[in-house]
Design an enzyme around this catalytic site. Structure first.
Site, PDB file in Angstrom:
ATOM      1  N   LEU A  74       0.810  -1.214   0.000  1.00 18.44           N
ATOM      2  CA  LEU A  74       0.000   0.000   0.000  1.00 18.44           C
ATOM      3  C   LEU A  74       0.847   1.271   0.000  1.00 18.44           C
ATOM      4  O   LEU A  74       1.919   1.322   0.605  1.00 18.44           O
ATOM      5  CB  LEU A  74      -0.918  -0.003   1.230  1.00 18.44           C
ATOM      6  CG  LEU A  74      -1.813  -1.230   1.379  1.00 18.44           C
ATOM      7  CD1 LEU A  74      -2.673  -1.107   2.625  1.00 18.44           C
ATOM      8  CD2 LEU A  74      -2.692  -1.414   0.145  1.00 18.44           C
ATOM      9  N   HIS A  75       0.316   2.277  -0.686  1.00 17.85           N
ATOM     10  CA  HIS A  75       0.943   3.603  -0.722  1.00 17.85           C
ATOM     11  C   HIS A  75      -0.113   4.647  -0.406  1.00 17.85           C
ATOM     12  O   HIS A  75      -1.260   4.319  -0.079  1.00 17.85           O
ATOM     13  CB  HIS A  75       1.610   3.861  -2.074  1.00 17.85           C
ATOM     14  CG  HIS A  75       0.715   3.626  -3.257  1.00 17.85           C
ATOM     15  ND1 HIS A  75      -0.382   4.408  -3.528  1.00 17.85           N
ATOM     16  CD2 HIS A  75       0.763   2.692  -4.242  1.00 17.85           C
ATOM     17  CE1 HIS A  75      -0.973   3.986  -4.627  1.00 17.85           C
ATOM     18  NE2 HIS A  75      -0.316   2.931  -5.081  1.00 17.85           N
ATOM     19  N   HIS A  77      -3.668   4.358  -1.881  1.00 22.69           N
ATOM     20  CA  HIS A  77      -4.573   3.429  -1.211  1.00 22.69           C
ATOM     21  C   HIS A  77      -5.126   4.042   0.076  1.00 22.69           C
ATOM     22  O   HIS A  77      -6.329   3.936   0.364  1.00 22.69           O
ATOM     23  CB  HIS A  77      -3.839   2.131  -0.842  1.00 22.69           C
ATOM     24  CG  HIS A  77      -3.353   1.332  -2.010  1.00 22.69           C
ATOM     25  ND1 HIS A  77      -2.015   1.242  -2.336  1.00 22.69           N
ATOM     26  CD2 HIS A  77      -4.016   0.577  -2.920  1.00 22.69           C
ATOM     27  CE1 HIS A  77      -1.884   0.454  -3.388  1.00 22.69           C
ATOM     28  NE2 HIS A  77      -3.080   0.045  -3.767  1.00 22.69           N
ATOM     29  N   LYS A 106      -9.024   6.042  -9.497  1.00 23.44           N
ATOM     30  CA  LYS A 106      -9.135   6.416 -10.906  1.00 23.44           C
ATOM     31  C   LYS A 106      -7.847   6.168 -11.682  1.00 23.44           C
ATOM     32  O   LYS A 106      -7.860   6.188 -12.916  1.00 23.44           O
ATOM     33  CB  LYS A 106      -9.526   7.888 -11.025  1.00 23.44           C
ATOM     34  CG  LYS A 106     -10.979   8.177 -10.687  1.00 23.44           C
ATOM     35  CD  LYS A 106     -11.314   9.638 -10.977  1.00 23.44           C
ATOM     36  CE  LYS A 106     -12.771   9.946 -10.675  1.00 23.44           C
ATOM     37  NZ  LYS A 106     -13.105  11.354 -10.993  1.00 23.44           N
ATOM     38  N   LYS A 107      -6.739   5.928 -10.998  1.00 28.94           N
ATOM     39  CA  LYS A 107      -5.508   5.666 -11.746  1.00 28.94           C
ATOM     40  C   LYS A 107      -5.677   4.459 -12.654  1.00 28.94           C
ATOM     41  O   LYS A 107      -5.197   4.444 -13.784  1.00 28.94           O
ATOM     42  CB  LYS A 107      -4.324   5.456 -10.805  1.00 28.94           C
ATOM     43  CG  LYS A 107      -2.986   5.394 -11.562  1.00 28.94           C
ATOM     44  CD  LYS A 107      -1.829   5.105 -10.656  1.00 28.94           C
ATOM     45  CE  LYS A 107      -1.744   3.648 -10.309  1.00 28.94           C
ATOM     46  NZ  LYS A 107      -1.352   2.808 -11.506  1.00 28.94           N
ATOM     47  N   ASP A 108      -6.365   3.443 -12.153  1.00 31.88           N
ATOM     48  CA  ASP A 108      -6.702   2.279 -12.986  1.00 31.88           C
ATOM     49  C   ASP A 108      -8.059   2.543 -13.628  1.00 31.88           C
ATOM     50  O   ASP A 108      -9.071   1.930 -13.277  1.00 31.88           O
ATOM     51  CB  ASP A 108      -6.730   1.021 -12.132  1.00 31.88           C
ATOM     52  CG  ASP A 108      -5.356   0.682 -11.572  1.00 31.88           C
ATOM     53  OD1 ASP A 108      -4.460   0.374 -12.373  1.00 31.88           O
ATOM     54  OD2 ASP A 108      -5.176   0.749 -10.339  1.00 31.88           O
ATOM     55  N   LEU A 137       1.050   7.796  -8.071  1.00 29.01           N
ATOM     56  CA  LEU A 137       1.557   6.798  -7.140  1.00 29.01           C
ATOM     57  C   LEU A 137       1.103   5.407  -7.562  1.00 29.01           C
ATOM     58  O   LEU A 137      -0.045   5.200  -7.944  1.00 29.01           O
ATOM     59  CB  LEU A 137       1.071   7.099  -5.724  1.00 29.01           C
ATOM     60  CG  LEU A 137       1.514   8.428  -5.112  1.00 29.01           C
ATOM     61  CD1 LEU A 137       1.151   8.478  -3.630  1.00 29.01           C
ATOM     62  CD2 LEU A 137       3.013   8.663  -5.292  1.00 29.01           C
TER      63      LEU A 137
END
Length: 274
Positions: A29-30, A33, A144-146, A180
């Protein structure tokens, strides 16, 4: 924070816990997340996270075996973020027998990321539907990155009439603009310094479209050429409609610019909504 690996124990723990908000992850996790976990608290009574590295969504030549597994550090972060319950099944817990029933997304699963990761979205949709059935949340959050994953899961939830609200969390970025990602840890020092170029190219496309440029193919080519000149190996840069990721047909439709490109051995994805 309670931690459960068995489905029966998790279901027992969630009885009478009110409105359940669910954030599925693969761990490592970053801050992106953790941002989702914090947003989740605003939407219900009990926040449930999951950690499971899902073999079904990895191709035969992808990084399933070397995908970072940082369970204790992840637990510490989730607890600090106020997560109430963590579901951390083993493969035997989640797949006690071969998963022969699968979710088959529509044709978009073979485009964009799906073109370069055959079977990926089938694996994602299958495990998420299974997790939904286990956790039975009223709300679920995805980053939303994916973007393509979010669209596939949102449309799956709607078409299968699942009683779950899907919320997209905004992409969290480093100060230099890099989205990230767990895979950023694969970058060398020099690659990490170069990596923000991807988001800059997407921003240039966004700004050009806002200024009236509708030569989408031309804008995509310029970005691809710029990345190639800097040593990137791109899978795609694409301007699509937000709703279904098809090629823009309506000049008034909300758009998104998506990209996937390799820097060294690391494949980075990013997108920007317009």
């Amino acid at each position: 924070m309670q931690i459960h690996s068995s489905i029966a124990d998790l279901r027992a723990a969630l009885k009478g816990r009110g409105r359940v908000v669910f954030v599925p992850t693969m761990g490592n996790l970053h801050a992106g997340h953790i941002s989702l976990m914090q947003q989740a608290r605003q939407h219900g009574d009990t926040v449930v996270a999951s950690i499971f590295v899902n073999r079904l969504q990895f191709g035969p030549n992808e990084d399933f075996d070397k995908y970072p597994r940082t369970f204790q550090a992840d637990c510490d972060k989730l607890s600090a973020a106020g997560v109430d319950v963590l579901f951390a099944p083993t493969e035997t817990d989640l797949y006690p027998e071969p998963q022969e029933y699968v979710v088959e997304p529509p044709a978009i699963q073979h485009q964009l990321d799906g073109e370069f990761r055959p079977g990926h979205f089938r694996g994602v949709a299958t495990v998420v539907l299974k997790l939904f059935n286990i956790v039975q949340p009223q709300v679920a959050l995805f980053g939303k990155k994916d973007y393509q994953q979010l669209m596939v899961l949102r449309n799956m939830t709607r078409q299968l009439a699942l009683p779950i609200e899907i919320i997209g969390g905004e992409t969290v970025r480093a100060e230099d603009g890099l989205a990230l990602s767990s895979r950023n840890g694969y970058l060398s020092t020099a690659e990490r310094a170069e990596a923000p170029r991807l988001s800059r190219e997407l921003k240039q496309i966004r700004d050009a479209i806002r200024n009236g440029n509708t030569d989408y193919a031309g804008l995509e080519k310029v970005a691809l050429d710029n990345l190639a000149a800097a040593g990137w190996k791109s899978d795609y840069v694409a301007i699509r409609q937000q709703s279904d990721l098809t090629t823009p047909k309506d000049v008034n439709a909300p758009l998104v610019v998506l990209a996937a490109s390799r820097l060294g051995n690391t494949r980075l994805i990013d997108n920007i909504e317009i």
